[in-house]
Write a protein that holds these residues in place. Structure first.
Motif, PDB file in Angstrom:
ATOM      1  N   VAL A  39       0.852  -1.204   0.000  1.00  0.00           N
ATOM      2  CA  VAL A  39       0.000   0.000   0.000  1.00  0.00           C
ATOM      3  C   VAL A  39       0.883   1.248   0.000  1.00  0.00           C
ATOM      4  N   LEU A  40       1.946   1.201   0.809  1.00  0.00           N
ATOM      5  CA  LEU A  40       2.885   2.330   0.815  1.00  0.00           C
ATOM      6  C   LEU A  40       3.510   2.521  -0.562  1.00  0.00           C
ATOM      7  N   TYR A  41       3.833   1.407  -1.187  1.00  0.00           N
ATOM      8  CA  TYR A  41       4.454   1.471  -2.508  1.00  0.00           C
ATOM      9  C   TYR A  41       3.491   2.070  -3.532  1.00  0.00           C
ATOM     10  N   ILE A  42       2.235   1.644  -3.439  1.00  0.00           N
ATOM     11  CA  ILE A  42       1.227   2.225  -4.331  1.00  0.00           C
ATOM     12  C   ILE A  42       1.151   3.735  -4.085  1.00  0.00           C
ATOM     13  N   GLY A  43       1.239   4.113  -2.796  1.00  0.00           N
ATOM     14  CA  GLY A  43       1.235   5.531  -2.461  1.00  0.00           C
ATOM     15  C   GLY A  43       2.383   6.270  -3.136  1.00  0.00           C
ATOM     16  N   THR A  73       2.259   9.247  -5.936  1.00  0.00           N
ATOM     17  CA  THR A  73       2.958  10.527  -5.865  1.00  0.00           C
ATOM     18  C   THR A  73       3.773  10.770  -7.129  1.00  0.00           C
ATOM     19  N   ASP A  74       4.486   9.732  -7.577  1.00  0.00           N
ATOM     20  CA  ASP A  74       5.262   9.868  -8.822  1.00  0.00           C
ATOM     21  C   ASP A  74       4.369  10.319  -9.962  1.00  0.00           C
ATOM     22  N   ASN A  75       3.213   9.704 -10.026  1.00  0.00           N
ATOM     23  CA  ASN A  75       2.288  10.012 -11.101  1.00  0.00           C
ATOM     24  C   ASN A  75       1.796  11.457 -10.994  1.00  0.00           C
ATOM     25  N   ARG A  76       1.487  11.846  -9.752  1.00  0.00           N
ATOM     26  CA  ARG A  76       0.966  13.185  -9.545  1.00  0.00           C
ATOM     27  C   ARG A  76       2.013  14.238  -9.874  1.00  0.00           C
ATOM     28  N   ASP A  77       3.276  13.932  -9.501  1.00  0.00           N
ATOM     29  CA  ASP A  77       4.328  14.918  -9.718  1.00  0.00           C
ATOM     30  C   ASP A  77       4.885  14.891 -11.127  1.00  0.00           C
ATOM     31  N   ALA A  78       4.437  13.966 -11.934  1.00  0.00           N
ATOM     32  CA  ALA A  78       4.951  13.897 -13.305  1.00  0.00           C
ATOM     33  C   ALA A  78       4.494  15.132 -14.066  1.00  0.00           C
ATOM     34  N   PRO A  79       5.359  15.623 -14.968  1.00  0.00           N
ATOM     35  CA  PRO A  79       4.995  16.803 -15.749  1.00  0.00           C
ATOM     36  C   PRO A  79       3.684  16.589 -16.494  1.00  0.00           C
ATOM     37  N   THR A  80       2.903  17.651 -16.601  1.00  0.00           N
ATOM     38  CA  THR A  80       1.611  17.512 -17.265  1.00  0.00           C
ATOM     39  C   THR A  80       1.564  18.410 -18.508  1.00  0.00           C
ATOM     40  N   MET A 128      -8.656  15.565  -2.451  1.00  0.00           N
ATOM     41  CA  MET A 128      -9.158  14.267  -1.985  1.00  0.00           C
ATOM     42  C   MET A 128      -8.173  13.596  -1.038  1.00  0.00           C
ATOM     43  N   GLY A 129      -6.913  14.041  -1.073  1.00  0.00           N
ATOM     44  CA  GLY A 129      -5.930  13.491  -0.143  1.00  0.00           C
ATOM     45  C   GLY A 129      -5.694  11.998  -0.300  1.00  0.00           C
ATOM     46  N   ILE A 130      -5.627  11.520  -1.545  1.00  0.00           N
ATOM     47  CA  ILE A 130      -5.455  10.085  -1.781  1.00  0.00           C
ATOM     48  C   ILE A 130      -4.163   9.556  -1.137  1.00  0.00           C
ATOM     49  N   GLU A 131      -3.102  10.347  -1.290  1.00  0.00           N
ATOM     50  CA  GLU A 131      -1.823   9.910  -0.699  1.00  0.00           C
ATOM     51  C   GLU A 131      -1.943   9.694   0.784  1.00  0.00           C
ATOM     52  N   GLN A 132      -2.513  10.718   1.456  1.00  0.00           N
ATOM     53  CA  GLN A 132      -2.657  10.640   2.903  1.00  0.00           C
ATOM     54  C   GLN A 132      -3.498   9.427   3.273  1.00  0.00           C
ATOM     55  N   LEU A 133      -4.549   9.210   2.470  1.00  0.00           N
ATOM     56  CA  LEU A 133      -5.418   8.063   2.733  1.00  0.00           C
ATOM     57  C   LEU A 133      -4.641   6.766   2.651  1.00  0.00           C
ATOM     58  N   VAL A 143       2.670  -5.448  -8.214  1.00  0.00           N
ATOM     59  CA  VAL A 143       2.051  -4.130  -8.358  1.00  0.00           C
ATOM     60  C   VAL A 143       2.786  -3.332  -9.429  1.00  0.00           C
ATOM     61  N   PHE A 144       4.118  -3.367  -9.343  1.00  0.00           N
ATOM     62  CA  PHE A 144       4.925  -2.611 -10.287  1.00  0.00           C
ATOM     63  C   PHE A 144       4.658  -3.061 -11.717  1.00  0.00           C
ATOM     64  N   SER A 145       4.718  -4.365 -11.949  1.00  0.00           N
ATOM     65  CA  SER A 145       4.525  -4.859 -13.313  1.00  0.00           C
ATOM     66  C   SER A 145       3.139  -4.513 -13.810  1.00  0.00           C
ATOM     67  N   ALA A 146       2.167  -4.621 -12.906  1.00  0.00           N
ATOM     68  CA  ALA A 146       0.797  -4.338 -13.322  1.00  0.00           C
ATOM     69  C   ALA A 146       0.658  -2.890 -13.757  1.00  0.00           C
ATOM     70  N   VAL A 147       1.109  -1.972 -12.915  1.00  0.00           N
ATOM     71  CA  VAL A 147       0.903  -0.554 -13.207  1.00  0.00           C
ATOM     72  C   VAL A 147       1.819  -0.089 -14.327  1.00  0.00           C
ATOM     73  N   ASN A 148       3.032  -0.604 -14.328  1.00  0.00           N
ATOM     74  CA  ASN A 148       4.014  -0.127 -15.286  1.00  0.00           C
ATOM     75  C   ASN A 148       3.809  -0.729 -16.670  1.00  0.00           C
ATOM     76  N   THR A 149       3.467  -2.007 -16.720  1.00  0.00           N
ATOM     77  CA  THR A 149       3.498  -2.700 -17.998  1.00  0.00           C
ATOM     78  C   THR A 149       2.189  -3.384 -18.377  1.00  0.00           C
ATOM     79  N   TRP A 150       1.673  -4.244 -17.478  1.00  0.00           N
ATOM     80  CA  TRP A 150       0.526  -5.063 -17.896  1.00  0.00           C
ATOM     81  C   TRP A 150      -0.708  -4.239 -18.205  1.00  0.00           C
ATOM     82  N   LEU A 151      -1.103  -3.403 -17.230  1.00  0.00           N
ATOM     83  CA  LEU A 151      -2.328  -2.631 -17.450  1.00  0.00           C
ATOM     84  C   LEU A 151      -2.200  -1.720 -18.682  1.00  0.00           C
TER      85      LEU A 151
END
Ligand SMILES: Nc1ncnc2c1ncn2[C@@H]1O[C@H](COP(=O)(O)OP(=O)(O)OP(=O)(O)O)[C@@H](O)[C@H]1O
Ligand SMILES: [Mg+2]
Lengths: 770, 230
Positions: A342-346, A350-357, A622-627, A701-709
């Motif tokens: 869960v911490l890792y997902i958090g 954060t990485d995703n949120r801080d990525a340039p938009t 929404m404070g997803i990170e904090q959640l 989790v990493f493979s799923a978010v990074n590659t599979w999904l």
């Protein structure tokens, strides 16, 4: 109906009584179910909050439903005329405001802000589009330039509906995990109370009876925790809303949803363990009590002669109680690993949120000439712009005619199997693949010039995952030299080095047509079999490692090579302005004003806004990170509790053993040392297992978010995540292991000893009295 | 004899335990036929396999070979669930070591069969009162097993076996922990209830005096079962 109610009441009363008198046995279930319900509530409350936030945002910041921009005066007037009607009831829309924009050459364009009439503007939308908007757009010579923007007021329902799949899939994952966790806990309980179930069965309990008895107990527990969990979750949500300024709202629909899910989890979790119990023979369950409960049959007695007391005794007892310890370890490991992931997902979040938009994109109305590179340079230099991403007309190249050949020895074994084909099997003809090469699907071409080099270099500087090996500029000087990225779907597939030779297979003609609708791997096979190719040898000048990549690797060619090899001279069709997502409001406004200044000169370019800042603001609130952090912390606090109470029961049952040891002359300190050794050994085992489990779970989790999904089109590949375990996670592993292994041996034993001492003292007092 | 129904029939039942590398044959080709309403006693030396055989007959365990019929139903072939319900409906068991649930009070222990198996058209209250009174448990109902003497625990176990008025009662040394007077009293009680509802009683006992009250006696010897001719 009444009968059912009476039955429910009777069952509840019975279970309540058994829980009240044996509360220690149920502590872990209280904790687990409370936790599960809190998560469910938190999730539903967050969904409610986000819904409310979207609604609030739409209602507070927008008064119009649609804005139609970049209109000529004629078009603006036509649209304005459309809004007039004789009868109020015929009125479809109203123009709220008109904005004028004048460019450097005196051309004026208009933006109209439109409010749709009626209580349900969505219904008027189709009419408005069909009757008023489309005729104007279709009549316009510069149709693509007219910018129609729908405000959140009109997209609100869709936006809210779009939230659901995400939340519901998280809910589904939660539910599955809860079932697993509860099942683990129930297994521990069954192990403790085998004897009781044996008696139940001896006197007629079948599967259904056992299942319902178990389920009723847990339902009673969950009824008792339902409201406290709601209050707890609401307090957390409220605290988050107050500190982050988000909305707070509770919808009543979530109450039955949570309760039904809760019931489903309970039944799913006890069904399997109880099936196992009911298939056993009662004697097998009953004999557990004789054999001091939790012991697995030793098969052969330990040779205790000549063995030293504490140390060897511990070894044998760990072996004696191996099934119990295994269960305990397993659940402790799973809990720790869950919390860590869960911490890792958090952290990924954060990485995703801080990525340039990309808040702005600029397109050229005249597609022949495209966007002036000088203009692009100017935009890139504006303060606040991180870099520009370029889209060229090369994107329109036929997708499935060409492919690339990679040197076989540069293809990694774990390369994404979907795309890499070496030899086509199961087909009549052997396809044409050059010796020593493997084919992959076509590449995404992009031109290398000073603009794109600058963009790549800026991206490299900002993204710590990305490195560029070799000289990008060598592409400009040497014909036939290219830049390639080494990944497919964010996972590194090739070990290319500068100087490697790769082949571009270019379509010449076909022997038979291919089925364009088949899967990508199949398409490549068909291509290999049915097309005739020309091979162009390219030299790798530079390799980009670790770049976020979707299904195609990037292949960069110089402008000249684009013309000579691809037959197209590259033209910029679109600029994406990449910015830091954390710009302040003032910075955002300055940036926008700056871009507008340039647009003033290049009036035939069209600027489109994506509203990313607004979205970022909403998600921030929404404070997803904090959640996620809170969730991880709750799991962490929870497990030692379970472990502790399980051990308490275990030691309670071993009291006889200790009492006998004491009676036979063992010294308290020795038994105590025995337990310390037992605890240390358990901790060690726990730590190793937890670490292993965490690494594996994080990898999934990493493979799923990074590659599979992404490969199934569910997520985007805009961010490339890092895999690993942070120091904080290591500390957590260690602490959990110590708590579960060590303290949970130490404390219950000390409890036993103090009770023993009290008894002894009481006996002494009695003696003295006589 | 011919018009009497056979309620329990065991046909060359074998039960073996494999312990590491040795095989213990606890029950070796045991056969028995018990008629409805009969009182059968099984005697034998310690470790001869009496309890194991009783467990097999009561469907608490499965034999390695042979079959056991209760009221004509082959319980060795029954699925676990069906067998459980069958036990609840037709059989009562008194275990050698009482097997009371330690965290339940005496009364709760006695009532387990009624909650596990709701027999239709059967009211427990009358029966319960009588059982408690005859067994002298009135003022011990709310005690935990650990707060009862061995004999009292034994009597709770008896009450638990009889509360459902089962047709067959299997009793494994029900008087083992009792003194002479108490043992006789318990036996009287068992026989009284038996007489009232025409129960069948299969009892393992060490006590020859009790065995002599039985209609028939079997002797277990090293896993083999022989009828004792008187
Ligand atoms: N679960 C088991 N695993 C291995 N062997 C067992 C098991 N249960 C019983 N035995 C063996 O089976 C044999 C018969 O045991 P059983 O309990 O039936 O004897 P018993 O006739 O009831 O003795 P007692 O009069 O002492 O109660 C014994 O030798 C015992 O060691
Ligand atoms: Mg015995």
């Amino acid at each position: 109906m009444e009968e059912l109610w009476i039955k429910i009441k009777r069952n509840l009363a019975r279970s309540y009584k058994s829980i009240r008198f044996n509360w220690k046995q149920y502590v872990s279930f209280f904790a687990a179910i409370f936790l599960m319900q809190s998560f469910f509530w938190l999730l539903m409350l967050t969904l409610d909050a986000q819904t409310a936030q979207l609604r609030k945002n739409a209602e507070e910041n927008y008064d119009y439903h649609i804005s139609v921009g970049n209109l000529t005066q004629d078009e603006a007037i036509r649209l304005q005329n459309g809004s007039f009607a004789v009868f109020l009831s015929d009125k479809t829309y109203e123009i709220l405001r008109v904005n004028e924009r004048q460019d450097a050459y005196g051309h004026i364009t208009y933006t109209l802000y439109i409010e749709l009439m009626g209580d349900e503007p969505e219904q008027n939308l189709r009419l408005f589009e069909r009757k008023y908007l489309n005729p104007i757009v279709n009549a316009s010579a510069r149709a693509s330039a007219i910018i129609v923007d729908y405000s959140p007021l009109i997209t609100l329902t869709e936006d809210i509906a779009a939230l659901r799949p995400t939340y519901y899939s998280i809910l589904a994952v939660f539910t599955l995990v809860s079932v697993l966790v509860l099942m683990l806990l129930y297994n521990i309980r069954i192990n403790h109370f085998k004897f009781m179930y044996g008696i139940y069965m001896a006197f007629g309990a079948d599967y259904k009876k056992l299942l319902y008895t178990a389920a009723w107990e847990l339902i009673t527990v969950s009824l008792m925790t339902l409201a406290p969990a709601l209050v707890f979750a609401a307090l957390i949500r409220l605290a988050l809303s107050l500190t982050l300024g988000g909305s707070f709202s509770v919808s009543l629909v979530s109450i039955p949803i949570v309760f039904l899910l809760n019931l489903a989890v309970i039944f799913a979790a006890v069904a399997l363990p109880m099936r196992w119990v009911s298939a056993r023979r009662p004697v097998a369950l009953l004999s557990a009590e004789d054999n001091a409960n939790l012991v697995s049959s030793p098969r052969r007695s330990f040779d205790l002669f000549g063995k030293r007391f504490p140390r060897h005794y511990v070894q044998t007892s760990i072996w004696r109680y191996r099934t119990y310890y295994l269960r305990l370890l397993l659940s402790s490991v799973i809990f720790a690993a869950l919390s860590i992931s869960v911490l890792y997902i958090g952290s990924m979040y954060t990485d995703n949120r801080d990525a340039p938009t990309v808040p702005y994109t600029i397109t050229a109305q005249d597609n022949e000439e495209g966007i002036d590179p000088l203009f692009a340079d100017a935009i890139a230099d504006i303060e606040g712009v991180e870099r520009i991403e370029y889209t060229y007309n090369l994107e329109g190249l036929p997708a499935y005619s060409d492919h690339l050949l990679m040197p076989s020895n540069r293809v990694k074994t774990n390369a994404f199997p979907y795309y890499v084909v070496s030899r086509v099997q199961g087909l009549r003809a052997e396809p044409v693949v050059l010796e020593g090469f493997r084919a992959i699907n076509h590449a995404a071409y992009f031109p290398i010039n000073e603009n794109t080099i600058a963009s790549l270099e800026q991206q490299d500087a900002a993204d710590e995952n990305m490195t560029i090996e070799g000289d990008l500029r060598s592409v400009l000087t040497t014909p036939g030299t290219v830049v390639v990225s080494d990944s497919i779907y964010n996972s590194t597939c090739f070990t290319l080095k500068p100087g490697d030779k790769i082949q571009l297979a270019q379509y010449v003609k076909y022997a038979r047509a291919i089925d364009q609708t088949s899967s990508e791997k199949n398409l490549l096979r068909q291509q290999l079999l049915r097309y005739v190719f020309d091979y162009v040898e390219l030299t790798v000048g530079a390799v980009i490692h670790g770049m976020p990549t979707d299904r195609n690797i990037m292949l960069g060619l110089s402008d000249a090579d684009c013309v000579s090899i691809l037959g197209i001279s590259p033209v910029i069709t679109e600029l994406s302005v990449v910015t830091d997502p954390a710009l302040s409001e003032a910075e955002q406004e300055a940036l926008r004003a700056n871009i507008d200044d340039f647009m003033y000169v290049y009036s035939d370019y069209v600027l489109r806004e994506a509203g990313v800042y607004e979205d970022a603001e909403i998600t921030h609130r929404m404070g997803i990170e904090q959640l996620l952090t809170i969730v991880a912390a709750m799991i962490l606090i929870f497990f030692p509790l379970v472990c502790f109470f399980s051990q308490l029961l275990f030691y309670f049952k071993r009291n006889k053993e200790f009492a006998i040891l004491l009676a036979l002359g063992a010294v308290d300190a020795e038994i105590c040392r025995a337990h310390r050794i037992e605890g240390i050994m358990l901790s060690l085992l726990n730590f190793i297992l937890t670490l292993g489990m965490s690494f594996s779970l994080n990898w999934i989790v990493f493979s799923a978010v990074n590659t599979w999904l992404p490969s199934y089109g569910i997520l985007e590949t805009t961010v490339r995540y890092q895999y690993g375990i942070s120091p904080l996670m290591l500390v957590i592993c260690l602490v959990i292991s110590l708590l579960c292994g060590f303290l949970s041996c130490e404390i219950p034993y000390h409890q036993f000893i103090s009770r023993q001492k009290k008894l002894a003292a009481a006996a002494d007092a009695l003696d003295d009295a006589h | 004899m011919e018009n009497n129904r056979i309620i329990l029939e065991a046909q060359s039942v074998i039960k073996q335990y494999t312990q590491y590398d040795a095989v213990v044959t606890a029950v070796n080709r045991a056969c028995i036929k018990v008629v409805e309403g009969e009182f059968v006693a099984i005697i034998g030396s310690s470790g001869s396999g009496k309890s194991t055989f009783l467990h097999l007959c009561a469907g608490m365990d499965r034999p390695n070979a042979g079959s056991i019929y209760i009221r004509g139903n082959n319980i060795t072939a029954m699925p676990a669930d069906v067998l459980s319900r069958f036990r609840g409906n037709y059989m009562g068991m008194i275990f050698q070591n009482h097997n009371l649930i330690p965290q339940f009070t005496a009364l709760e222990n006695i009532l387990i069969p009624t909650t596990m198996c709701n027999k239709p058209d059967f009211s427990y209250e009358e029966h319960l009162k009588r059982l408690i009174k005859t067994l002298g448990l009135e003022d011990r109902l709310h005690h935990l097993p650990s707060e009862l003497s061995g004999g009292q625990q034994q009597r709770v176990a008896i009450a638990r076996a009889l509360i459902n008025m089962p047709q067959v009662v299997f009793a494994d040394e029900p008087t083992g922990n009792l003194d002479r007077a108490n043992a006789d009293e318990v036996l009287e009680l068992l026989l009284e209830i038996k007489a009232q509802i025409g129960q069948t009683l299969v009892m393992v006992t060490h006590d020859m005096k009790i065995a002599e009250r039985a209609d028939r006696i079997y002797r277990m010897d090293n896993g083999e079962l022989f009828p004792v001719i008187r």
